[in-house]
Design a protein around this motif. Sequence first.
Motif, PDB file in Angstrom:
ATOM      1  N   VAL A 140      -1.626  -6.773  -4.878  1.00  0.00           N
ATOM      2  CA  VAL A 140      -2.229  -6.588  -3.555  1.00  0.00           C
ATOM      3  C   VAL A 140      -3.261  -7.658  -3.242  1.00  0.00           C
ATOM      4  O   VAL A 140      -3.280  -8.214  -2.127  1.00  0.00           O
ATOM      5  CB  VAL A 140      -2.861  -5.184  -3.465  1.00  0.00           C
ATOM      6  CG1 VAL A 140      -3.684  -5.038  -2.187  1.00  0.00           C
ATOM      7  CG2 VAL A 140      -1.774  -4.114  -3.530  1.00  0.00           C
ATOM      8  N   GLU A 175      -6.417  -1.329   6.045  1.00  0.00           N
ATOM      9  CA  GLU A 175      -5.385  -1.116   5.030  1.00  0.00           C
ATOM     10  C   GLU A 175      -6.004  -1.139   3.628  1.00  0.00           C
ATOM     11  O   GLU A 175      -5.694  -0.290   2.779  1.00  0.00           O
ATOM     12  CB  GLU A 175      -4.293  -2.192   5.132  1.00  0.00           C
ATOM     13  CG  GLU A 175      -3.424  -2.107   6.370  1.00  0.00           C
ATOM     14  CD  GLU A 175      -2.314  -1.061   6.256  1.00  0.00           C
ATOM     15  OE1 GLU A 175      -2.269  -0.332   5.250  1.00  0.00           O
ATOM     16  OE2 GLU A 175      -1.506  -0.979   7.195  1.00  0.00           O
ATOM     17  N   MET A 176      -6.882  -2.100   3.405  1.00  0.00           N
ATOM     18  CA  MET A 176      -7.514  -2.195   2.084  1.00  0.00           C
ATOM     19  C   MET A 176      -8.452  -1.034   1.826  1.00  0.00           C
ATOM     20  O   MET A 176      -8.550  -0.530   0.696  1.00  0.00           O
ATOM     21  CB  MET A 176      -8.281  -3.512   1.951  1.00  0.00           C
ATOM     22  CG  MET A 176      -7.408  -4.680   1.538  1.00  0.00           C
ATOM     23  SD  MET A 176      -6.459  -4.377   0.010  1.00  0.00           S
ATOM     24  CE  MET A 176      -7.782  -4.171  -1.184  1.00  0.00           C
ATOM     25  N   ARG A 203       0.830  -1.207   0.000  1.00  0.00           N
ATOM     26  CA  ARG A 203       0.000   0.000   0.000  1.00  0.00           C
ATOM     27  C   ARG A 203       0.865   1.258   0.000  1.00  0.00           C
ATOM     28  O   ARG A 203       0.595   2.211  -0.745  1.00  0.00           O
ATOM     29  CB  ARG A 203      -0.917  -0.009   1.228  1.00  0.00           C
ATOM     30  CG  ARG A 203      -1.783   1.230   1.329  1.00  0.00           C
ATOM     31  CD  ARG A 203      -2.525   1.296   2.645  1.00  0.00           C
ATOM     32  NE  ARG A 203      -3.151   2.594   2.815  1.00  0.00           N
ATOM     33  CZ  ARG A 203      -3.617   3.061   3.965  1.00  0.00           C
ATOM     34  NH1 ARG A 203      -3.549   2.318   5.058  1.00  0.00           N
ATOM     35  NH2 ARG A 203      -4.155   4.263   4.027  1.00  0.00           N
ATOM     36  N   GLU A 228      -5.663   7.153  -2.877  1.00  0.00           N
ATOM     37  CA  GLU A 228      -4.568   6.231  -3.145  1.00  0.00           C
ATOM     38  C   GLU A 228      -4.765   5.542  -4.495  1.00  0.00           C
ATOM     39  O   GLU A 228      -4.548   6.168  -5.527  1.00  0.00           O
ATOM     40  CB  GLU A 228      -4.418   5.244  -1.983  1.00  0.00           C
ATOM     41  CG  GLU A 228      -4.000   5.958  -0.692  1.00  0.00           C
ATOM     42  CD  GLU A 228      -3.645   5.029   0.438  1.00  0.00           C
ATOM     43  OE1 GLU A 228      -3.381   3.830   0.186  1.00  0.00           O
ATOM     44  OE2 GLU A 228      -3.606   5.493   1.603  1.00  0.00           O
ATOM     45  N   CYS A 229      -5.208   4.304  -4.512  1.00  0.00           N
ATOM     46  CA  CYS A 229      -5.231   3.549  -5.769  1.00  0.00           C
ATOM     47  C   CYS A 229      -6.637   3.167  -6.229  1.00  0.00           C
ATOM     48  O   CYS A 229      -6.789   2.321  -7.120  1.00  0.00           O
ATOM     49  CB  CYS A 229      -4.388   2.285  -5.620  1.00  0.00           C
ATOM     50  SG  CYS A 229      -2.656   2.615  -5.259  1.00  0.00           S
ATOM     51  N   TYR A 289      -6.242   1.698   0.748  1.00  0.00           N
ATOM     52  CA  TYR A 289      -5.708   1.421  -0.586  1.00  0.00           C
ATOM     53  C   TYR A 289      -6.749   1.698  -1.670  1.00  0.00           C
ATOM     54  O   TYR A 289      -6.425   2.224  -2.741  1.00  0.00           O
ATOM     55  CB  TYR A 289      -5.244  -0.040  -0.654  1.00  0.00           C
ATOM     56  CG  TYR A 289      -4.774  -0.480  -2.016  1.00  0.00           C
ATOM     57  CD1 TYR A 289      -3.486  -0.170  -2.463  1.00  0.00           C
ATOM     58  CD2 TYR A 289      -5.600  -1.214  -2.869  1.00  0.00           C
ATOM     59  CE1 TYR A 289      -3.045  -0.572  -3.714  1.00  0.00           C
ATOM     60  CE2 TYR A 289      -5.170  -1.616  -4.121  1.00  0.00           C
ATOM     61  CZ  TYR A 289      -3.895  -1.296  -4.541  1.00  0.00           C
ATOM     62  OH  TYR A 289      -3.471  -1.693  -5.794  1.00  0.00           O
ATOM     63  N   CYS A 309      -4.089 -10.220   0.112  1.00  0.00           N
ATOM     64  CA  CYS A 309      -5.346 -10.222   0.879  1.00  0.00           C
ATOM     65  C   CYS A 309      -5.893 -11.632   1.037  1.00  0.00           C
ATOM     66  O   CYS A 309      -6.424 -11.987   2.099  1.00  0.00           O
ATOM     67  CB  CYS A 309      -6.379  -9.338   0.189  1.00  0.00           C
ATOM     68  SG  CYS A 309      -5.983  -7.588   0.230  1.00  0.00           S
ATOM     69  N   ARG A 337       2.115   1.927  -3.348  1.00  0.00           N
ATOM     70  CA  ARG A 337       1.082   2.106  -4.373  1.00  0.00           C
ATOM     71  C   ARG A 337       1.198   1.043  -5.477  1.00  0.00           C
ATOM     72  O   ARG A 337       1.104   1.329  -6.667  1.00  0.00           O
ATOM     73  CB  ARG A 337       1.152   3.503  -4.999  1.00  0.00           C
ATOM     74  CG  ARG A 337       1.026   4.657  -4.016  1.00  0.00           C
ATOM     75  CD  ARG A 337      -0.372   4.753  -3.436  1.00  0.00           C
ATOM     76  NE  ARG A 337      -0.601   6.048  -2.817  1.00  0.00           N
ATOM     77  CZ  ARG A 337      -0.400   6.307  -1.513  1.00  0.00           C
ATOM     78  NH1 ARG A 337       0.057   5.359  -0.718  1.00  0.00           N
ATOM     79  NH2 ARG A 337      -0.652   7.510  -1.028  1.00  0.00           N
TER      80      ARG A 337
END
Length: 300
Positions: free
Chosen positions: A134, A154-155, A125, A163-164, A158, A138, A128
Amino acid sequence: MPELDDAELGRVRKQLTAPQLQGQLDLSAGLVEQVLRGAGSDWDRRTHRLAVLADAATPALAQVWRRQRPRDADPLVLGVWVELSQARAEGGTADARGLVDRCHRAADLRPEDPTPWIALLGTLRLLRRPAAEVFPVCREIGARDPWNRTAHLEMLGYLSPAECGSHAQALDFVDAVRANAPAGSAVTGLELALLLDRYRATVDAGGVSALGARRRWARADAESALERALTWIRPGTLRHAEALADLNLLAYALVQASRSAEAAAVFELLGPVVTAWPWLLDGDPIEQFAHWRDQTGATA
């Protein structure tokens, strides 16, 4: 009180935040080892303890522990977590390849433990990295601890537009978790965390949007989320390690929504336990917590 109601963790954190001479680093490493082993296979408790210890520890402590236990996964994981914590606090980057390698080595040393994979998720994360890298991580976490609070947060970060991801992706993620997670699980507060992230983004945008940010709490989705969250105040509903952190989120959201009577009931449950987030949005967390607790008429 980042340790929340974990008194054993609090004692070790206090030791780590005191000045550390070389001899004390050896002692502190032993205390860290003891408190982590005390969590056993309670992955929820273990993740919470790792996160708190990483914020208090130094790279030097992690290195001392690694020298003491070169074949142990825990010093590797703590070292990664310490570097991630510092990189986030300083807005910098970390030694990406080194962190990824240490996470995989720790996972090999202790295959049943989700925390090396959670550390790897945090690393990806921070860097990026694309979803193709990622999501497999998970799945590794889910195979070991399907409702891990830290991994889900965290997800959520993210997948945020900052972020992404996007608002739609974050919302879809939270909806899927809410539909499948067991009642009272450690991810119960994820929906509220998303609402607070959106509120923060509105405040940070400034201008007219920031002036009307509190109106977000009157929207139908926010009201429904708060009604679901109010079930947490029933005795025995929340039992996970960071339950008091989720209750801090709820207290903050309720005062922003001008629901003082319900906020007072949450403050009563919290007692003196204050978390930095989300109270720091409006100033000093302890001052904000005390102000709103007094405003609602809750007992100090």
